[in-house]
Design a protein around this motif. Sequence first.
Motif, mmCIF file in Angstrom:
data_model
loop_
_atom_site.group_PDB
_atom_site.id
_atom_site.type_symbol
_atom_site.label_atom_id
_atom_site.label_comp_id
_atom_site.label_asym_id
_atom_site.label_seq_id
_atom_site.Cartn_x
_atom_site.Cartn_y
_atom_site.Cartn_z
ATOM 1 N N ARG A 383 0.836 -1.211 0.000
ATOM 2 C CA ARG A 383 0.000 0.000 0.000
ATOM 3 C C ARG A 383 0.866 1.255 0.000
ATOM 4 N N ALA A 384 1.978 1.229 0.746
ATOM 5 C CA ALA A 384 2.866 2.393 0.786
ATOM 6 C C ALA A 384 3.551 2.600 -0.563
ATOM 7 N N PHE A 385 3.960 1.501 -1.200
ATOM 8 C CA PHE A 385 4.602 1.573 -2.518
ATOM 9 C C PHE A 385 3.663 2.202 -3.532
ATOM 10 N N ILE A 386 2.426 1.734 -3.568
ATOM 11 C CA ILE A 386 1.433 2.293 -4.492
ATOM 12 C C ILE A 386 1.104 3.730 -4.106
ATOM 13 N N GLY A 387 0.993 3.978 -2.814
ATOM 14 C CA GLY A 387 0.585 5.296 -2.332
ATOM 15 C C GLY A 387 1.531 6.403 -2.719
ATOM 16 N N ARG A 388 2.815 6.086 -2.833
ATOM 17 C CA ARG A 388 3.788 7.131 -3.208
ATOM 18 C C ARG A 388 4.051 7.161 -4.720
ATOM 19 N N GLY A 389 3.221 6.464 -5.494
ATOM 20 C CA GLY A 389 3.377 6.476 -6.944
ATOM 21 C C GLY A 389 4.414 5.506 -7.457
ATOM 22 N N GLY A 390 4.653 4.440 -6.715
ATOM 23 C CA GLY A 390 5.701 3.505 -7.074
ATOM 24 C C GLY A 390 5.443 2.708 -8.333
ATOM 25 N N VAL A 391 4.209 2.743 -8.832
ATOM 26 C CA VAL A 391 3.897 2.023 -10.078
ATOM 27 C C VAL A 391 4.740 2.548 -11.232
ATOM 28 N N LEU A 392 4.970 3.860 -11.257
ATOM 29 C CA LEU A 392 5.753 4.460 -12.336
ATOM 30 C C LEU A 392 7.228 4.448 -11.976
ATOM 31 N N PRO A 393 8.093 4.025 -12.873
ATOM 32 C CA PRO A 393 9.532 4.047 -12.604
ATOM 33 C C PRO A 393 10.019 5.472 -12.373
ATOM 34 N N ALA A 394 11.045 5.609 -11.554
ATOM 35 C CA ALA A 394 11.659 6.917 -11.356
ATOM 36 C C ALA A 394 12.276 7.393 -12.663
ATOM 37 N N PRO A 395 12.314 8.701 -12.905
ATOM 38 C CA PRO A 395 12.908 9.206 -14.149
ATOM 39 C C PRO A 395 14.360 8.768 -14.284
ATOM 40 N N GLU A 396 14.721 8.329 -15.466
ATOM 41 C CA GLU A 396 16.059 7.801 -15.686
ATOM 42 C C GLU A 396 16.448 7.934 -17.141
ATOM 43 N N ILE A 397 17.726 7.765 -17.405
ATOM 44 C CA ILE A 397 18.247 7.599 -18.758
ATOM 45 C C ILE A 397 19.099 6.340 -18.767
ATOM 46 N N HIS A 398 19.184 5.706 -19.925
ATOM 47 C CA HIS A 398 20.052 4.542 -20.066
ATOM 48 C C HIS A 398 21.499 5.018 -20.153
ATOM 49 N N GLN A 399 22.415 4.235 -19.643
ATOM 50 C CA GLN A 399 23.827 4.610 -19.684
ATOM 51 C C GLN A 399 24.313 4.729 -21.123
ATOM 52 N N SER A 400 25.233 5.685 -21.330
ATOM 53 C CA SER A 400 25.736 5.967 -22.672
ATOM 54 C C SER A 400 27.142 6.534 -22.562
#
Length: 537
Positions: A383-400
Amino acid sequence: MSKEIEVNSGPLQECEVAIVGAGPVGLMTANLLGLAGIRVVVLERNKGLLGLPRAIAYDAETLRLFTQVGLFNEIAPGLIQNPHVRHLNARNVTLMAADFPVRSQFGHSALGTFYQPEFEKVLLKGLSRFDNARTLFEHAVTGLEQDPSGVVLKISAPDGPSLQRANYVVACDGGASGIRELLGAQLIGSTYAEHWLVIDAIVRNHGVRQITFNCDPRRPRVELPAVGERVRWEFMQLPGETGEDLKSDDKIYSLVMEHTKYRSFEIERKAIYTFHARVADRWRLGRVFLAGDAAHLMPPFAGQGMNGGMKDAVNLSWKLVSVLRGQAPDSILDTYQVERAPVARKMVEVSRRLGALIMPTNRITAAARDLLFACLNLSGKFRAFIGRGGVLPAPEIHQSALTDKGRDVLIGQMMPQPTVNPAQGNEPLDAFLSCHQWLALGIGIDPVSMLSARDLAVLDALQARFVCLNGGIKDARTLSLQYIDRGFADWAKRHQVRAVLVRPDRFIAARLNPDKNISALTPFTLAETAHPSRVAA
Protein backbone atom coordinates in the motif's frame (compact mmCIF):
# COMPACT_ATOMS: atom_id res chain seq x y z
CA MET A 1 21.09 19.40 -53.70
CA SER A 2 19.39 17.13 -56.24
CA LYS A 3 17.61 18.51 -59.28
CA GLU A 4 14.46 16.72 -58.11
CA ILE A 5 14.18 18.81 -54.96
CA GLU A 6 15.10 22.03 -56.81
CA VAL A 7 12.22 21.75 -59.28
CA ASN A 8 9.38 24.19 -58.60
CA SER A 9 10.95 25.27 -55.30
CA GLY A 10 11.18 28.82 -54.06
CA PRO A 11 14.10 30.58 -52.39
CA LEU A 12 16.30 28.72 -49.92
CA GLN A 13 15.99 29.77 -46.26
CA GLU A 14 18.57 28.78 -43.64
CA CYS A 15 18.53 27.96 -39.94
CA GLU A 16 20.43 25.74 -37.54
CA VAL A 17 17.55 23.52 -36.42
CA ALA A 18 14.23 23.00 -38.17
CA ILE A 19 11.43 21.49 -36.08
CA VAL A 20 8.53 19.85 -37.85
CA GLY A 21 5.33 20.11 -35.80
CA ALA A 22 4.03 22.80 -33.44
CA GLY A 23 2.61 20.56 -30.75
CA PRO A 24 3.85 20.65 -27.14
CA VAL A 25 7.01 18.66 -27.87
CA GLY A 26 8.00 20.68 -30.94
CA LEU A 27 7.32 24.00 -29.21
CA MET A 28 9.22 22.94 -26.07
CA THR A 29 12.19 21.88 -28.20
CA ALA A 30 12.09 25.27 -29.92
CA ASN A 31 12.07 27.09 -26.57
CA LEU A 32 15.03 25.06 -25.32
CA LEU A 33 17.00 25.86 -28.45
CA GLY A 34 15.84 29.47 -28.56
CA LEU A 35 17.14 30.08 -25.05
CA ALA A 36 20.58 28.95 -26.20
CA GLY A 37 20.61 31.36 -29.12
CA ILE A 38 20.22 28.63 -31.74
CA ARG A 39 18.52 29.80 -34.93
CA VAL A 40 15.41 27.64 -35.03
CA VAL A 41 12.30 27.48 -37.20
CA VAL A 42 9.11 25.54 -36.40
CA LEU A 43 7.19 24.30 -39.43
CA GLU A 44 3.51 23.43 -38.88
CA ARG A 45 1.20 22.22 -41.63
CA ASN A 46 -2.00 23.46 -39.94
CA LYS A 47 -3.26 27.05 -39.97
CA GLY A 48 -2.54 27.49 -36.28
CA LEU A 49 -2.23 25.58 -33.05
CA LEU A 50 -4.46 22.54 -33.15
CA GLY A 51 -6.22 23.58 -29.94
CA LEU A 52 -7.34 20.10 -28.91
CA PRO A 53 -7.05 18.86 -25.31
CA ARG A 54 -5.54 15.50 -26.25
CA ALA A 55 -2.95 15.06 -23.48
CA ILE A 56 -4.22 15.80 -19.99
CA ALA A 57 -1.69 14.55 -17.40
CA TYR A 58 1.65 16.09 -16.44
CA ASP A 59 4.47 14.82 -14.23
CA ALA A 60 7.11 16.54 -12.10
CA GLU A 61 9.76 16.33 -14.82
CA THR A 62 7.54 18.23 -17.26
CA LEU A 63 6.89 21.00 -14.72
CA ARG A 64 10.62 21.15 -13.95
CA LEU A 65 11.26 21.58 -17.67
CA PHE A 66 8.77 24.46 -17.90
CA THR A 67 10.69 26.09 -15.05
CA GLN A 68 13.95 25.45 -16.88
CA VAL A 69 12.70 27.42 -19.91
CA GLY A 70 11.25 30.18 -17.74
CA LEU A 71 7.56 29.49 -18.38
CA PHE A 72 6.32 27.71 -15.27
CA ASN A 73 4.60 30.77 -13.79
CA GLU A 74 2.56 31.10 -16.99
CA ILE A 75 1.14 27.57 -16.77
CA ALA A 76 0.85 27.29 -12.97
CA PRO A 77 -2.64 28.86 -12.65
CA GLY A 78 -4.05 26.25 -15.04
CA LEU A 79 -2.80 23.16 -13.21
CA ILE A 80 -4.81 20.78 -11.06
CA GLN A 81 -2.04 19.57 -8.79
CA ASN A 82 -1.81 16.29 -6.88
CA PRO A 83 -5.32 14.89 -7.29
CA HIS A 84 -5.88 11.57 -5.55
CA VAL A 85 -5.66 8.57 -7.89
CA ARG A 86 -7.92 5.57 -7.32
CA HIS A 87 -8.32 2.27 -9.16
CA LEU A 88 -11.70 0.78 -8.18
CA ASN A 89 -13.33 -2.51 -9.07
CA ALA A 90 -16.96 -3.03 -10.08
CA ARG A 91 -18.05 -2.89 -6.41
CA ASN A 92 -16.12 0.37 -5.84
CA VAL A 93 -13.55 -1.47 -3.71
CA THR A 94 -10.13 0.16 -3.97
CA LEU A 95 -7.53 -1.86 -5.84
CA MET A 96 -4.85 0.85 -5.74
CA ALA A 97 -4.73 4.26 -4.08
CA ALA A 98 -2.07 6.92 -4.62
CA ASP A 99 -1.86 10.22 -2.76
CA PHE A 100 1.07 12.38 -3.78
CA PRO A 101 2.91 14.95 -1.64
CA VAL A 102 2.50 18.64 -2.42
CA ARG A 103 6.11 18.76 -3.60
CA SER A 104 7.96 15.79 -5.10
CA GLN A 105 11.69 15.25 -4.71
CA PHE A 106 12.14 16.98 -8.09
CA GLY A 107 10.74 20.25 -6.82
CA HIS A 108 7.23 20.15 -8.27
CA SER A 109 3.90 18.40 -8.03
CA ALA A 110 4.39 14.76 -9.04
CA LEU A 111 1.16 14.42 -11.01
CA GLY A 112 -1.88 16.36 -12.08
CA THR A 113 -3.94 17.52 -15.01
CA PHE A 114 -3.74 20.47 -17.39
CA TYR A 115 -5.42 21.90 -20.48
CA GLN A 116 -3.25 21.22 -23.51
CA PRO A 117 -4.35 24.20 -25.61
CA GLU A 118 -3.15 26.54 -22.83
CA PHE A 119 0.21 24.75 -22.63
CA GLU A 120 0.65 25.21 -26.38
CA LYS A 121 -0.28 28.90 -26.24
CA VAL A 122 2.25 29.51 -23.45
CA LEU A 123 4.99 27.70 -25.37
CA LEU A 124 4.20 29.55 -28.61
CA LYS A 125 4.21 32.92 -26.81
CA GLY A 126 7.49 31.88 -25.16
CA LEU A 127 9.14 31.78 -28.56
CA SER A 128 8.36 35.47 -29.02
CA ARG A 129 11.16 36.13 -26.52
CA PHE A 130 13.76 35.15 -29.11
CA ASP A 131 14.77 36.96 -32.28
CA ASN A 132 16.38 33.69 -33.36
CA ALA A 133 13.13 31.64 -33.38
CA ARG A 134 10.33 31.60 -35.96
CA THR A 135 7.09 29.63 -36.24
CA LEU A 136 5.60 29.18 -39.70
CA PHE A 137 2.04 27.87 -39.90
CA GLU A 138 0.59 26.38 -43.10
CA HIS A 139 4.08 25.15 -43.98
CA ALA A 140 3.94 21.44 -44.80
CA VAL A 141 7.13 19.45 -45.31
CA THR A 142 6.75 17.39 -48.48
CA GLY A 143 10.29 16.11 -48.97
CA LEU A 144 13.81 16.16 -47.59
CA GLU A 145 17.35 15.52 -48.68
CA GLN A 146 20.49 15.22 -46.56
CA ASP A 147 24.12 15.94 -47.33
CA PRO A 148 27.23 15.83 -45.09
CA SER A 149 26.60 19.29 -43.65
CA GLY A 150 22.83 19.61 -43.41
CA VAL A 151 19.29 18.88 -44.50
CA VAL A 152 17.13 20.56 -47.12
CA LEU A 153 13.37 20.42 -46.52
CA LYS A 154 10.91 20.94 -49.32
CA ILE A 155 8.03 23.13 -48.11
CA SER A 156 4.52 23.62 -49.44
CA ALA A 157 2.85 26.85 -48.26
CA PRO A 158 -0.01 29.13 -49.42
CA ASP A 159 2.44 31.60 -50.96
CA GLY A 160 4.18 28.88 -52.94
CA PRO A 161 6.87 26.23 -52.51
CA SER A 162 10.16 26.95 -50.78
CA LEU A 163 13.23 25.22 -49.39
CA GLN A 164 14.46 25.26 -45.79
CA ARG A 165 18.04 24.29 -45.05
CA ALA A 166 19.11 23.34 -41.52
CA ASN A 167 22.05 21.72 -39.81
CA TYR A 168 19.58 19.38 -38.09
CA VAL A 169 15.87 18.53 -38.23
CA VAL A 170 13.72 17.36 -35.31
CA ALA A 171 10.49 15.66 -36.36
CA CYS A 172 7.77 16.26 -33.76
CA ASP A 173 4.96 15.66 -36.23
CA GLY A 174 2.98 13.10 -34.26
CA GLY A 175 2.07 9.45 -34.42
CA ALA A 176 1.36 9.59 -38.15
CA SER A 177 4.71 11.31 -38.73
CA GLY A 178 5.32 12.13 -42.37
CA ILE A 179 9.03 12.61 -41.67
CA ARG A 180 9.27 9.13 -40.14
CA GLU A 181 7.68 7.76 -43.30
CA LEU A 182 10.08 9.72 -45.54
CA LEU A 183 13.02 8.26 -43.58
CA GLY A 184 11.73 4.71 -43.66
CA ALA A 185 11.82 4.26 -39.88
CA GLN A 186 9.39 1.69 -38.49
CA LEU A 187 7.23 1.66 -35.36
CA ILE A 188 7.72 -1.65 -33.57
CA GLY A 189 5.01 -2.96 -31.25
CA SER A 190 1.27 -3.54 -31.22
CA THR A 191 -2.10 -1.81 -31.42
CA TYR A 192 -4.91 -2.48 -28.97
CA ALA A 193 -8.01 -4.16 -30.33
CA GLU A 194 -10.16 -2.09 -27.97
CA HIS A 195 -11.34 1.43 -28.79
CA TRP A 196 -12.19 4.15 -26.29
CA LEU A 197 -14.63 7.04 -26.37
CA VAL A 198 -13.04 10.18 -24.90
CA ILE A 199 -15.32 13.03 -23.83
CA ASP A 200 -14.24 16.47 -22.65
CA ALA A 201 -17.20 18.24 -21.07
CA ILE A 202 -18.04 21.46 -19.27
CA VAL A 203 -19.80 20.55 -16.02
CA ARG A 204 -20.87 23.50 -13.89
CA ASN A 205 -19.87 23.22 -10.22
CA HIS A 206 -18.73 19.63 -10.60
CA GLY A 207 -17.27 17.81 -7.63
CA VAL A 208 -14.65 15.71 -9.43
CA ARG A 209 -11.51 15.95 -7.30
CA GLN A 210 -9.66 12.75 -8.10
CA ILE A 211 -8.57 10.62 -11.04
CA THR A 212 -10.67 7.46 -10.95
CA PHE A 213 -10.06 4.32 -12.96
CA ASN A 214 -13.21 2.20 -12.77
CA CYS A 215 -11.96 -1.31 -13.53
CA ASP A 216 -15.46 -2.62 -14.15
CA PRO A 217 -15.70 -5.55 -16.60
CA ARG A 218 -19.18 -4.38 -17.62
CA ARG A 219 -17.57 -1.23 -19.06
CA PRO A 220 -14.10 -0.02 -18.02
CA ARG A 221 -14.03 3.76 -17.69
CA VAL A 222 -11.99 6.70 -16.41
CA GLU A 223 -12.92 10.05 -14.87
CA LEU A 224 -10.49 12.96 -14.51
CA PRO A 225 -10.84 16.53 -13.25
CA ALA A 226 -9.69 19.06 -15.83
CA VAL A 227 -8.99 22.76 -15.71
CA GLY A 228 -11.83 25.14 -14.92
CA GLU A 229 -15.23 23.48 -15.07
CA ARG A 230 -14.03 20.68 -17.33
CA VAL A 231 -14.25 16.95 -16.72
CA ARG A 232 -12.86 14.18 -18.93
CA TRP A 233 -14.66 10.85 -19.19
CA GLU A 234 -13.34 7.84 -21.05
CA PHE A 235 -15.46 4.76 -21.81
CA MET A 236 -14.33 1.54 -23.46
CA GLN A 237 -16.18 0.58 -26.62
CA LEU A 238 -17.79 -2.81 -26.09
CA PRO A 239 -18.24 -5.62 -28.63
CA GLY A 240 -21.19 -4.93 -30.93
CA GLU A 241 -20.89 -1.14 -30.60
CA THR A 242 -19.69 1.08 -33.42
CA GLY A 243 -17.65 4.22 -33.01
CA GLU A 244 -20.30 6.35 -34.67
CA ASP A 245 -23.03 5.04 -32.38
CA LEU A 246 -20.84 5.64 -29.34
CA LYS A 247 -20.07 9.22 -30.39
CA SER A 248 -23.72 10.22 -30.73
CA ASP A 249 -24.82 12.80 -28.18
CA ASP A 250 -27.69 10.60 -27.04
CA LYS A 251 -25.31 7.73 -26.27
CA ILE A 252 -22.85 10.03 -24.51
CA TYR A 253 -25.56 11.46 -22.25
CA SER A 254 -26.79 7.93 -21.55
CA LEU A 255 -23.31 6.70 -20.57
CA VAL A 256 -22.54 9.68 -18.36
CA MET A 257 -25.87 9.55 -16.55
CA GLU A 258 -25.57 5.79 -16.07
CA HIS A 259 -22.11 5.94 -14.52
CA THR A 260 -21.95 9.36 -12.82
CA LYS A 261 -24.22 11.66 -10.87
CA TYR A 262 -24.18 14.39 -13.54
CA ARG A 263 -27.27 15.13 -15.56
CA SER A 264 -26.39 18.46 -17.12
CA PHE A 265 -23.17 19.11 -19.04
CA GLU A 266 -21.92 20.58 -22.31
CA ILE A 267 -19.90 18.32 -24.62
CA GLU A 268 -16.76 20.23 -25.60
CA ARG A 269 -15.05 17.45 -27.53
CA LYS A 270 -15.64 13.80 -28.34
CA ALA A 271 -13.38 11.33 -30.10
CA ILE A 272 -12.79 7.61 -30.54
CA TYR A 273 -9.22 6.54 -29.83
CA THR A 274 -7.30 3.39 -30.64
CA PHE A 275 -4.32 2.99 -28.33
CA HIS A 276 -0.89 1.94 -29.57
CA ALA A 277 2.18 0.52 -27.83
CA ARG A 278 4.96 1.14 -30.34
CA VAL A 279 8.52 2.48 -30.37
CA ALA A 280 10.47 3.48 -33.50
CA ASP A 281 13.38 1.26 -34.48
CA ARG A 282 15.52 4.29 -35.34
CA TRP A 283 15.33 7.71 -33.69
CA ARG A 284 18.18 9.23 -35.69
CA LEU A 285 18.81 8.97 -39.39
CA GLY A 286 21.72 11.16 -40.37
CA ARG A 287 20.82 14.69 -39.33
CA VAL A 288 17.14 14.02 -38.72
CA PHE A 289 15.72 13.00 -35.33
CA LEU A 290 12.32 11.70 -34.25
CA ALA A 291 10.78 12.95 -30.99
CA GLY A 292 7.50 12.60 -29.12
CA ASP A 293 4.77 10.54 -30.79
CA ALA A 294 6.88 10.35 -33.94
CA ALA A 295 9.33 8.21 -31.93
CA HIS A 296 6.99 6.33 -29.57
CA LEU A 297 3.27 5.78 -29.09
CA MET A 298 2.22 5.17 -25.49
CA PRO A 299 -0.99 3.66 -24.16
CA PRO A 300 -2.52 6.39 -21.95
CA PHE A 301 -2.79 4.41 -18.72
CA ALA A 302 0.46 5.79 -17.22
CA GLY A 303 -0.04 9.35 -18.47
CA GLN A 304 3.33 9.38 -20.24
CA GLY A 305 2.47 10.24 -23.85
CA MET A 306 3.26 13.96 -23.86
CA ASN A 307 5.51 13.67 -20.81
CA GLY A 308 7.67 11.14 -22.63
CA GLY A 309 7.95 13.57 -25.52
CA MET A 310 9.07 16.33 -23.17
CA LYS A 311 11.86 14.03 -21.96
CA ASP A 312 12.90 13.56 -25.60
CA ALA A 313 12.97 17.33 -26.07
CA VAL A 314 15.30 18.10 -23.19
CA ASN A 315 17.55 15.09 -23.83
CA LEU A 316 18.13 16.03 -27.46
CA SER A 317 18.15 19.83 -27.18
CA TRP A 318 21.14 20.30 -24.88
CA LYS A 319 23.18 17.95 -27.07
CA LEU A 320 22.25 19.88 -30.22
CA VAL A 321 23.26 23.07 -28.45
CA SER A 322 26.62 21.57 -27.47
CA VAL A 323 27.34 20.43 -31.04
CA LEU A 324 26.20 23.66 -32.69
CA ARG A 325 28.26 25.73 -30.24
CA GLY A 326 31.30 23.65 -31.15
CA GLN A 327 31.60 22.22 -27.63
CA ALA A 328 31.21 18.57 -28.66
CA PRO A 329 31.34 16.38 -31.77
CA ASP A 330 28.29 15.29 -33.73
CA SER A 331 28.76 11.76 -32.38
CA ILE A 332 27.24 12.70 -29.00
CA LEU A 333 23.87 12.93 -30.77
CA ASP A 334 23.93 9.14 -31.12
CA THR A 335 23.36 8.96 -27.35
CA TYR A 336 19.83 10.35 -27.79
CA GLN A 337 18.35 7.02 -28.87
CA VAL A 338 20.73 5.05 -26.64
CA GLU A 339 19.50 6.91 -23.54
CA ARG A 340 15.84 7.40 -24.35
CA ALA A 341 14.62 4.39 -26.37
CA PRO A 342 15.09 1.75 -23.61
CA VAL A 343 13.28 4.03 -21.14
CA ALA A 344 10.44 4.60 -23.62
CA ARG A 345 10.09 0.84 -24.14
CA LYS A 346 9.99 0.31 -20.37
CA MET A 347 7.28 2.96 -19.99
CA VAL A 348 5.26 1.38 -22.81
CA GLU A 349 5.39 -1.90 -20.91
CA VAL A 350 4.31 -0.23 -17.65
CA SER A 351 1.40 1.37 -19.50
CA ARG A 352 0.45 -1.99 -21.00
CA ARG A 353 0.40 -3.61 -17.55
CA LEU A 354 -1.77 -0.84 -16.13
CA GLY A 355 -4.08 -1.26 -19.11
CA ALA A 356 -4.33 -4.98 -18.37
CA LEU A 357 -5.42 -4.06 -14.86
CA ILE A 358 -8.08 -1.63 -16.06
CA MET A 359 -9.47 -3.21 -19.20
CA PRO A 360 -10.57 -6.83 -18.53
CA THR A 361 -14.14 -7.35 -19.68
CA ASN A 362 -14.14 -11.03 -18.77
CA ARG A 363 -15.74 -11.32 -15.33
CA ILE A 364 -13.67 -14.34 -14.30
CA THR A 365 -10.43 -12.48 -15.19
CA ALA A 366 -11.65 -9.40 -13.32
CA ALA A 367 -12.58 -11.50 -10.26
CA ALA A 368 -9.12 -13.10 -10.24
CA ARG A 369 -7.58 -9.63 -10.40
CA ASP A 370 -9.75 -8.43 -7.52
CA LEU A 371 -8.69 -11.40 -5.41
CA LEU A 372 -5.02 -10.78 -6.18
CA PHE A 373 -5.24 -7.14 -5.13
CA ALA A 374 -7.20 -8.01 -2.01
CA CYS A 375 -4.25 -10.15 -0.97
CA LEU A 376 -1.64 -7.58 -1.99
CA ASN A 377 -3.43 -4.84 -0.05
CA LEU A 378 -2.99 -6.84 3.16
CA SER A 379 0.63 -5.73 2.97
CA GLY A 380 1.39 -2.28 4.34
CA LYS A 381 4.55 -2.19 2.20
CA PHE A 382 2.48 -2.73 -0.95
CA ARG A 383 0.00 0.00 0.00
CA ALA A 384 2.87 2.39 0.79
CA PHE A 385 4.60 1.57 -2.52
CA ILE A 386 1.43 2.29 -4.49
CA GLY A 387 0.58 5.30 -2.33
CA ARG A 388 3.79 7.13 -3.21
CA GLY A 389 3.38 6.48 -6.94
CA GLY A 390 5.70 3.50 -7.07
CA VAL A 391 3.90 2.02 -10.08
CA LEU A 392 5.75 4.46 -12.34
CA PRO A 393 9.53 4.05 -12.60
CA ALA A 394 11.66 6.92 -11.36
CA PRO A 395 12.91 9.21 -14.15
CA GLU A 396 16.06 7.80 -15.69
CA ILE A 397 18.25 7.60 -18.76
CA HIS A 398 20.05 4.54 -20.07
CA GLN A 399 23.83 4.61 -19.68
CA SER A 400 25.74 5.97 -22.67
CA ALA A 401 28.95 7.69 -23.69
CA LEU A 402 27.65 10.71 -21.73
CA THR A 403 27.40 8.84 -18.42
CA ASP A 404 29.69 6.67 -16.37
CA LYS A 405 29.29 2.93 -16.86
CA GLY A 406 28.71 0.19 -14.32
CA ARG A 407 26.19 -0.94 -11.74
CA ASP A 408 25.99 2.26 -9.71
CA VAL A 409 22.23 2.93 -9.56
CA LEU A 410 22.89 6.62 -9.01
CA ILE A 411 24.17 7.06 -12.57
CA GLY A 412 21.35 7.97 -14.94
CA GLN A 413 18.98 9.05 -12.18
CA MET A 414 17.37 12.47 -12.30
CA MET A 415 18.99 14.78 -9.78
CA PRO A 416 16.54 15.59 -6.96
CA GLN A 417 15.93 19.28 -6.38
CA PRO A 418 16.19 20.41 -2.77
CA THR A 419 14.98 23.72 -1.47
CA VAL A 420 18.01 25.81 -0.55
CA ASN A 421 18.89 28.99 1.35
CA PRO A 422 15.95 28.98 3.79
CA ALA A 423 17.27 32.13 5.44
CA GLN A 424 16.88 34.02 2.16
CA GLY A 425 13.39 32.75 1.37
CA ASN A 426 13.71 29.20 0.04
CA GLU A 427 14.70 28.75 -3.59
CA PRO A 428 14.78 25.53 -5.64
CA LEU A 429 18.30 24.45 -6.58
CA ASP A 430 17.53 24.90 -10.29
CA ALA A 431 17.08 28.63 -9.67
CA PHE A 432 20.89 28.86 -9.51
CA LEU A 433 21.38 27.16 -12.90
CA SER A 434 20.82 28.41 -16.41
CA CYS A 435 18.85 26.29 -18.86
CA HIS A 436 21.73 24.36 -20.46
CA GLN A 437 24.27 24.48 -17.65
CA TRP A 438 26.33 21.62 -16.24
CA LEU A 439 26.50 21.32 -12.45
CA ALA A 440 29.29 19.95 -10.27
CA LEU A 441 27.62 19.46 -6.89
CA GLY A 442 29.27 18.66 -3.59
CA ILE A 443 27.43 17.81 -0.37
CA GLY A 444 29.54 18.92 2.56
CA ILE A 445 32.55 19.33 0.25
CA ASP A 446 33.72 21.76 -2.42
CA PRO A 447 33.18 19.92 -5.73
CA VAL A 448 36.21 21.63 -7.29
CA SER A 449 38.41 19.60 -4.94
CA MET A 450 36.83 16.40 -6.29
CA LEU A 451 37.67 17.02 -9.96
CA SER A 452 40.74 16.04 -11.96
CA ALA A 453 42.66 18.84 -13.63
CA ARG A 454 41.31 17.80 -17.04
CA ASP A 455 37.70 17.66 -15.92
CA LEU A 456 37.95 21.01 -14.17
CA ALA A 457 39.33 22.57 -17.36
CA VAL A 458 36.52 21.03 -19.44
CA LEU A 459 33.81 22.21 -17.04
CA ASP A 460 35.34 25.69 -16.95
CA ALA A 461 35.18 25.77 -20.75
CA LEU A 462 31.54 24.65 -20.58
CA GLN A 463 30.81 27.43 -18.05
CA ALA A 464 29.58 24.89 -15.53
CA ARG A 465 28.21 25.85 -12.11
CA PHE A 466 30.04 24.61 -9.01
CA VAL A 467 27.87 24.33 -5.90
CA CYS A 468 28.62 23.16 -2.38
CA LEU A 469 25.66 22.27 -0.16
CA ASN A 470 26.08 22.51 3.61
CA GLY A 471 29.85 22.70 3.58
CA GLY A 472 32.83 25.01 3.37
CA ILE A 473 34.20 26.17 0.04
CA LYS A 474 37.85 26.32 -0.97
CA ASP A 475 37.56 27.74 -4.48
CA ALA A 476 36.23 31.14 -5.54
CA ARG A 477 34.27 29.53 -8.38
CA THR A 478 32.09 27.57 -5.95
CA LEU A 479 28.73 28.81 -4.73
CA SER A 480 27.87 27.89 -1.14
CA LEU A 481 24.22 27.04 -0.43
CA GLN A 482 22.38 25.57 2.54
CA TYR A 483 19.52 23.10 2.58
CA ILE A 484 17.29 21.63 5.28
CA ASP A 485 15.34 19.36 2.94
CA ARG A 486 14.91 16.11 4.85
CA GLY A 487 13.93 14.11 1.77
CA PHE A 488 17.06 15.24 -0.04
CA ALA A 489 19.20 14.39 2.98
CA ASP A 490 17.70 10.90 3.06
CA TRP A 491 18.39 10.47 -0.66
CA ALA A 492 22.01 11.60 -0.28
CA LYS A 493 22.55 9.26 2.67
CA ARG A 494 20.90 6.30 0.96
CA HIS A 495 23.11 6.63 -2.12
CA GLN A 496 26.21 7.78 -0.20
CA VAL A 497 26.40 10.93 -2.31
CA ARG A 498 29.43 13.10 -1.75
CA ALA A 499 29.90 14.85 -5.09
CA VAL A 500 28.26 14.33 -8.49
CA LEU A 501 28.28 15.71 -12.00
CA VAL A 502 24.82 16.72 -13.25
CA ARG A 503 24.13 17.23 -16.95
CA PRO A 504 22.10 20.13 -18.40
CA ASP A 505 19.04 17.84 -18.56
CA ARG A 506 19.38 17.40 -14.75
CA PHE A 507 20.45 13.73 -14.92
CA ILE A 508 23.45 12.47 -12.97
CA ALA A 509 26.38 11.60 -15.25
CA ALA A 510 28.99 10.54 -12.70
CA ARG A 511 30.31 10.63 -9.17
CA LEU A 512 33.26 12.98 -8.82
CA ASN A 513 36.68 11.49 -8.18
CA PRO A 514 39.84 13.63 -8.36
CA ASP A 515 41.96 10.57 -9.15
CA LYS A 516 40.33 9.76 -12.48
CA ASN A 517 38.83 11.57 -15.44
CA ILE A 518 35.07 11.41 -15.98
CA SER A 519 34.34 9.45 -19.15
CA ALA A 520 31.15 11.45 -19.77
CA LEU A 521 33.29 14.56 -20.36
CA THR A 522 35.69 12.92 -22.81
CA PRO A 523 33.61 13.84 -25.91
CA PHE A 524 33.84 17.50 -24.93
CA THR A 525 37.62 17.35 -25.26
CA LEU A 526 37.27 16.19 -28.88
CA ALA A 527 35.21 19.11 -30.17
CA GLU A 528 38.22 21.00 -31.56
CA THR A 529 38.60 18.52 -34.40
CA ALA A 530 35.22 16.84 -34.69
CA HIS A 531 32.37 19.38 -34.56
CA PRO A 532 30.50 20.11 -37.80
CA SER A 533 30.48 23.52 -39.42
CA ARG A 534 27.46 25.71 -38.83
CA VAL A 535 25.44 27.27 -41.62
CA ALA A 536 26.16 30.88 -42.31
CA ALA A 537 24.29 33.45 -40.26
